[in-house]
Scaffold this motif. Sequence first.
Motif, PDB file in Angstrom:
ATOM      1  N   PHE A 252     -26.200  -0.402  15.802  1.00 20.97           N
ATOM      2  CA  PHE A 252     -26.569  -0.712  14.429  1.00 20.97           C
ATOM      3  C   PHE A 252     -28.066  -1.019  14.323  1.00 20.97           C
ATOM      4  O   PHE A 252     -28.724  -0.640  13.354  1.00 20.97           O
ATOM      5  N   ILE A 253     -28.593  -1.704  15.326  1.00 19.16           N
ATOM      6  CA  ILE A 253     -30.021  -2.038  15.330  1.00 19.16           C
ATOM      7  C   ILE A 253     -30.851  -0.766  15.407  1.00 19.16           C
ATOM      8  O   ILE A 253     -31.867  -0.619  14.710  1.00 19.16           O
ATOM      9  N   GLU A 274     -37.118  -3.388  19.404  1.00 20.67           N
ATOM     10  CA  GLU A 274     -37.242  -4.292  20.553  1.00 20.67           C
ATOM     11  C   GLU A 274     -36.077  -5.279  20.611  1.00 20.67           C
ATOM     12  O   GLU A 274     -35.681  -5.726  21.689  1.00 20.67           O
ATOM     13  N   LYS A 275     -35.498  -5.589  19.455  1.00 15.99           N
ATOM     14  CA  LYS A 275     -34.315  -6.457  19.432  1.00 15.99           C
ATOM     15  C   LYS A 275     -33.111  -5.745  20.049  1.00 15.99           C
ATOM     16  O   LYS A 275     -32.246  -6.391  20.646  1.00 15.99           O
ATOM     17  N   ALA A 276     -33.082  -4.427  19.897  1.00 14.96           N
ATOM     18  CA  ALA A 276     -31.996  -3.658  20.509  1.00 14.96           C
ATOM     19  C   ALA A 276     -32.052  -3.776  22.024  1.00 14.96           C
ATOM     20  O   ALA A 276     -31.030  -3.945  22.694  1.00 14.96           O
ATOM     21  N   PHE A 277     -33.266  -3.720  22.588  1.00 14.30           N
ATOM     22  CA  PHE A 277     -33.407  -3.834  24.039  1.00 14.30           C
ATOM     23  C   PHE A 277     -33.000  -5.214  24.524  1.00 14.30           C
ATOM     24  O   PHE A 277     -32.516  -5.365  25.650  1.00 14.30           O
ATOM     25  N   GLU A 278     -33.174  -6.209  23.691  1.00 12.74           N
ATOM     26  CA  GLU A 278     -32.796  -7.575  24.074  1.00 12.74           C
ATOM     27  C   GLU A 278     -31.286  -7.718  24.243  1.00 12.74           C
ATOM     28  O   GLU A 278     -30.819  -8.610  24.953  1.00 12.74           O
ATOM     29  N   THR A 279     -30.523  -6.832  23.624  1.00 14.34           N
ATOM     30  CA  THR A 279     -29.067  -6.911  23.764  1.00 14.34           C
ATOM     31  C   THR A 279     -28.610  -6.471  25.150  1.00 14.34           C
ATOM     32  O   THR A 279     -27.499  -6.787  25.575  1.00 14.34           O
ATOM     33  N   GLY A 280     -29.447  -5.691  25.843  1.00 17.63           N
ATOM     34  CA  GLY A 280     -29.086  -5.202  27.167  1.00 17.63           C
ATOM     35  C   GLY A 280     -28.072  -4.074  27.145  1.00 17.63           C
ATOM     36  O   GLY A 280     -27.510  -3.716  28.182  1.00 17.63           O
TER      37      GLY A 280
END
Length: 331
Positions: A252-253, A274-280
């Motif tokens: 979704f991000i 970059e928030k998507a990458f934070e989800t792992g």
Amino acid sequence: ESAQIRLVLADLQKQEGNTEDAIKNVSIAFEEPSLDVDSKIQLLAEFRSSINKADLQDLSLTLAQKLTEVHPDVADAHAVYGDILYAIGKKNEARKSYEKALTIDESNFALWQNTLQILFELNKLDSVIVVSENALEVFPNQGALYYFNGSANLQKRNYEEASMMLEQGKRLSTSNLGLVSAFNSMLGDAYNGSKEYDKSDRAFEAALDYDPENYAVLNNFSYYLALRKDKLDKAEKMSAKTVKDNPENATFIDTYAWVLFMREKYKEAKKVMEKAFETGNVSAVHYEHYGDILYKLGDVDGAVEQWQKAKGLNPNAELIDKKISDRKLYE
């Protein structure tokens, strides 16, 4: 030698906590053809609900298998065996039992449904299409069968076949608004695939009228609009809502970042991605989109680095080699 007497004895033993002897007597009774199959099925259900889980699997399988051996021409015997196999995760074996039951009695709609559900879970899409078509010859007015067929065709990107089956299923399901909404959701995807965009938009809108918080629809609708660069303001609002309510969903991000990208809001898109990458929990698409965003922001080296990461995860991605070799964005 009386099966009925053994069952009475087994019941008494079970009440006294003597499960081992009770199981022995029940097993012997199950081998007796004179004991009708309905009584055995009922007894099997009672035992499954009254013994501990550690004993459940072996006992249930043993009794159900005996049921099919003693009553090989009874569809319900194979159906019960399939139910138990499915309950313990033996899906392929369960499918075979259901299919055996169907060769005996094809008028049992639940058997068709169970078979199709397992085939879908096993990702045997070609089989889903064939079996659902066979089922429709027996039950031509069952919307659920069109749902299975349309969904399988959709996943195989047979968009015209999917649309036809889904529309028919929707017409037959008017009394079930939830199912109609599910049909509309898939029709949105199918019509988008066949580039019938007006029909796609109407289907998505209808699905959202029923459930405004259907996040899968909100996400897909937003993404398709972004790819078409159409109604981007609407796409941004839908995607922003989806991410707000599902902040850990990397897919979704990514959609939200891509909508912002199409609106030329590159700095915002970069922050969101970059928030998507934070989800792992990212994929090749995330890296490729991130590279596209960096390119638009003038960071060509950074863009190529992300495209290379995307290629590592998905070497067959469209245009990825050309982007890397030419150090240029192709859309």
